[in-house]
Design an enzyme around this catalytic site. Sequence first.
Site, mmCIF file in Angstrom:
data_model
loop_
_atom_site.group_PDB
_atom_site.id
_atom_site.type_symbol
_atom_site.label_atom_id
_atom_site.label_comp_id
_atom_site.label_asym_id
_atom_site.label_seq_id
_atom_site.Cartn_x
_atom_site.Cartn_y
_atom_site.Cartn_z
ATOM 1 N N THR A 18 -0.838 -82.014 -30.510
ATOM 2 C CA THR A 18 -0.934 -80.654 -31.046
ATOM 3 C C THR A 18 -0.433 -80.607 -32.491
ATOM 4 O OG1 THR A 18 -0.374 -79.891 -28.808
ATOM 5 C CG2 THR A 18 -0.373 -78.234 -30.532
ATOM 6 N N ARG A 22 3.878 -87.861 -32.193
ATOM 7 C CA ARG A 22 5.273 -87.770 -31.757
ATOM 8 C C ARG A 22 5.551 -88.816 -30.707
ATOM 9 N NH1 ARG A 22 6.483 -81.399 -31.107
ATOM 10 N NH2 ARG A 22 5.686 -80.914 -33.183
ATOM 11 N N SER A 117 9.704 -81.584 -34.637
ATOM 12 C CA SER A 117 9.926 -80.159 -34.447
ATOM 13 C C SER A 117 11.184 -79.855 -33.636
ATOM 14 C CB SER A 117 8.676 -79.553 -33.798
ATOM 15 O OG SER A 117 8.784 -78.160 -33.777
ATOM 16 N N HIS A 118 11.019 -79.255 -32.482
ATOM 17 C CA HIS A 118 12.155 -78.791 -31.678
ATOM 18 C C HIS A 118 12.621 -79.854 -30.683
ATOM 19 C CE1 HIS A 118 8.266 -78.080 -30.014
ATOM 20 N NE2 HIS A 118 8.804 -78.175 -28.812
ATOM 21 N N LYS A 130 3.365 -86.182 -39.400
ATOM 22 C CA LYS A 130 2.063 -85.519 -39.452
ATOM 23 C C LYS A 130 1.590 -85.384 -40.892
ATOM 24 C CE LYS A 130 3.571 -80.722 -39.397
ATOM 25 N NZ LYS A 130 3.204 -79.396 -38.944
ATOM 26 N N ASP A 281 14.006 -73.742 -35.601
ATOM 27 C CA ASP A 281 14.009 -75.038 -34.909
ATOM 28 C C ASP A 281 14.247 -76.208 -35.868
ATOM 29 O OD1 ASP A 281 11.584 -74.979 -36.226
ATOM 30 O OD2 ASP A 281 10.576 -76.145 -34.681
ATOM 31 N N ASP A 283 12.482 -78.316 -37.621
ATOM 32 C CA ASP A 283 11.819 -78.397 -38.918
ATOM 33 C C ASP A 283 11.593 -77.038 -39.570
ATOM 34 O OD1 ASP A 283 9.976 -77.805 -36.900
ATOM 35 O OD2 ASP A 283 8.295 -78.569 -38.063
ATOM 36 N N ASP A 285 10.005 -74.221 -38.644
ATOM 37 C CA ASP A 285 8.801 -73.389 -38.560
ATOM 38 C C ASP A 285 8.856 -72.360 -37.423
ATOM 39 O OD1 ASP A 285 8.493 -75.306 -36.619
ATOM 40 O OD2 ASP A 285 6.452 -75.904 -37.196
ATOM 41 N N ARG A 286 9.734 -72.573 -36.452
ATOM 42 C CA ARG A 286 9.811 -71.586 -35.350
ATOM 43 C C ARG A 286 10.911 -70.563 -35.601
ATOM 44 N NH1 ARG A 286 8.698 -74.431 -29.557
ATOM 45 N NH2 ARG A 286 6.786 -75.467 -30.192
ATOM 46 N N THR A 348 -4.391 -73.095 -28.904
ATOM 47 C CA THR A 348 -2.992 -73.390 -29.232
ATOM 48 C C THR A 348 -2.896 -74.400 -30.374
ATOM 49 O OG1 THR A 348 -2.281 -72.940 -26.994
ATOM 50 C CG2 THR A 348 -0.900 -74.420 -28.267
ATOM 51 N N GLU A 367 2.036 -67.393 -32.495
ATOM 52 C CA GLU A 367 1.911 -67.993 -31.173
ATOM 53 C C GLU A 367 3.106 -67.573 -30.328
ATOM 54 O OE1 GLU A 367 -0.023 -72.035 -30.919
ATOM 55 O OE2 GLU A 367 1.325 -72.335 -32.602
ATOM 56 N N SER A 369 4.888 -69.400 -28.683
ATOM 57 C CA SER A 369 5.887 -70.459 -28.706
ATOM 58 C C SER A 369 6.812 -70.329 -29.922
ATOM 59 C CB SER A 369 5.178 -71.801 -28.715
ATOM 60 O OG SER A 369 4.197 -71.821 -29.751
ATOM 61 N N LYS A 380 3.533 -72.130 -39.625
ATOM 62 C CA LYS A 380 4.401 -71.046 -39.201
ATOM 63 C C LYS A 380 5.725 -71.184 -39.942
ATOM 64 C CE LYS A 380 5.338 -73.608 -34.984
ATOM 65 N NZ LYS A 380 4.256 -74.217 -34.206
ATOM 66 N N ARG A 500 2.083 -75.879 -18.664
ATOM 67 C CA ARG A 500 2.526 -74.554 -19.097
ATOM 68 C C ARG A 500 1.680 -73.504 -18.396
ATOM 69 N NH1 ARG A 500 5.840 -76.201 -23.071
ATOM 70 N NH2 ARG A 500 5.073 -77.505 -24.805
HETATM 71 C C1 G1P Z 1 3.629 -76.394 -28.529
HETATM 72 C C2 G1P Z 1 3.334 -74.907 -28.494
HETATM 73 C C3 G1P Z 1 2.286 -74.576 -29.521
HETATM 74 C C4 G1P Z 1 2.749 -75.050 -30.907
HETATM 75 C C5 G1P Z 1 3.122 -76.519 -30.850
HETATM 76 C C6 G1P Z 1 3.713 -77.006 -32.154
HETATM 77 O O1 G1P Z 1 2.461 -77.118 -28.229
HETATM 78 O O2 G1P Z 1 2.910 -74.507 -27.214
HETATM 79 O O3 G1P Z 1 2.066 -73.199 -29.519
HETATM 80 O O4 G1P Z 1 1.745 -74.857 -31.849
HETATM 81 O O5 G1P Z 1 4.076 -76.751 -29.822
HETATM 82 O O6 G1P Z 1 4.904 -76.333 -32.469
HETATM 83 P P1 G1P Z 1 2.127 -77.693 -26.768
HETATM 84 O O7 G1P Z 1 3.309 -78.549 -26.380
HETATM 85 O O8 G1P Z 1 2.033 -76.510 -25.859
HETATM 86 O O9 G1P Z 1 0.853 -78.430 -26.932
HETATM 87 ZN ZN ZN Z 2 8.813 -76.876 -35.411
#
Ligand code: G1P
Ligand code: ZN
Length: 547
Positions: A18, A22, A117-118, A130, A281, A283, A285-286, A348, A367, A369, A380, A500
């Site tokens: 996504t 990672r 990310s998180h 990325k 988070d 990085d 962005d959240r 997504t 989103e 998330s 974001k 999910r």
């Molecule tokens: C998750 C979130 C999605 C977000 C992504 C990157 O992806 O659900 O909305 O864009 O992290 O932060 P997922 O693990 O669901 O593919």
């Molecule tokens: Zn992030």
Amino acid sequence: MERKTVTTTAYADQKPGTSGLRKKVRVFQQPHYLENFVQSIFDAIAVEGETFGDKTLVLGGDGRFYNEQASQTILRMAAANGFARVIVGRDGLLSTPAASHLIRKYRAFGGIILSASHNPGGPDADFGIKFNAANGGPAQEGLTDSIFRHSREIGEYHILEAADVDIHQAGSRQLADLQIEVVDPVADYAALMQQLFDFERIRELLTAGTYSLYFDAMNAVTGPYAEAILQQLGADPGSVLRGQPLPDFGGEHPDPNPAHAQDLMRLMNGQQAGDFGAASDGDGDRNMILGANFYVTPSDSLAVLAANATLVPGYRQGLAGVARSMPTSQAVDRVAETLGIPCFETPTGWKFFGNLLDAGKISLCGEESFGTGSDHVREKDGLWAVLFWLNILAARQEPVAAIVQQHWQRYGRNYYTRHDYEAVATDAAQALVEGLRQQTGSWCGQRFGDHEIELADDFSYTDPIDGSVSERQGVRLLLRGGARIVYRLSGTGTEGATLRVYVESPEPDPAQQAKDPQDALAELISLSREVARIDHFTGRVGPDVVT
Ligand code: G1P
Ligand code: ZN
């Protein structure tokens, strides 16, 4: 300094998910693993008949373990691949939205962002990489597919043999022919925020009386950003919690949700609760938004920002349109209807907003998330969302809870929850989703108790700008009356599969809008488990995470 071409063998598992590639740090530490992927990026973005000799890259990451080492490798590879210039954040730090901004501001060819990310950081935890394109946004699927193809065929990569470059102080450096610009990671981003928001008004809010604000940076990249910007706004120095970026985020998940921000939750609940709380988070962005004894769901947050956008200088002219990812609640759709602007439903992942933003079709997007953003960058943006809220709070002079409750009264409340089943055996998770896919056709019109399925499908999206089609983006059950159940597998996990399940139900009646979402949605939640036979496939009696 010698330019070397190193012979390598391909790894089969470098498929970006996504949001980039990672993996566990140990996977990235395998011989040539990082180098293979970076070379695959360069090979995929290379334009036939052109060199990188006039091109600039932006480079930075969230400061997690391996950030610095990977940055040095990438600088040496950028030099050996003939790039003209790399703009790198001091200490190798750049939040994801700040990197997006730098790419746009300096008209770079693209950027490499080092982050998972998180996800947790540290030698036994996660790392990620990325590529963002010249618009500042995550690479589109065509490009990530091409990177993957190159990674499977790679036979060699180019790297300079040289000592580490000093990236701990701002200034220009030279690495063979490559010019390296080490920049303050915060300055340009802070200037952009000042253009968008009414800093004077926010400063009045924060300094006039006893307003209390808490921002949890989770020992991740936003610490320095929040400290600089909130200080400029006159916030109390104690407002920023966990402001120091650490390679392992202090051993915690840098994920801004109630479960992972417990100190913040304590400060924002009870008799002495603060007025406004937020977290971001790994990085940056959240975002998570809190009022005194009040949690704002990300879906509601997007809707409230859209409804109040004209109170904010950067959006005073109104919004061109809005967009949300498919599983995000339909709260923002109601606002768009009232404003008479288009509302797009995308798969997504932030990359799907890029074309709409570039084409000027949308101004805000988000989103469920914990992601909210706008056309100011192509990612974001956590701190941006915090400042947007502060600007609205300063303009309206009302508490967070009152603003959201009034919003529900006007537009209706969309009760919403997401249940995650983590580290499920990949085969079982795939069998579950495959089973759902095959049944979608037979479900239309079927009744389960009081609920009737109006439409069931596997979401497919045709990009309105470039016509590209993305299929199999999540199984949706749309119920009569507007409720929905959505199933999809995570594309960002590094262990097994994560299922999910998203459950939503609209409630127009103000007298019924104060329930706990888990209670209000209880029937639909059990329906979601039954229909997909979650117990059977996962062997779990309940979800691991509920948001
Ligand atoms: C998750 C979130 C999605 C977000 C992504 C990157 O992806 O659900 O909305 O864009 O992290 O932060 P997922 O693990 O669901 O593919
Ligand atoms: Zn992030």
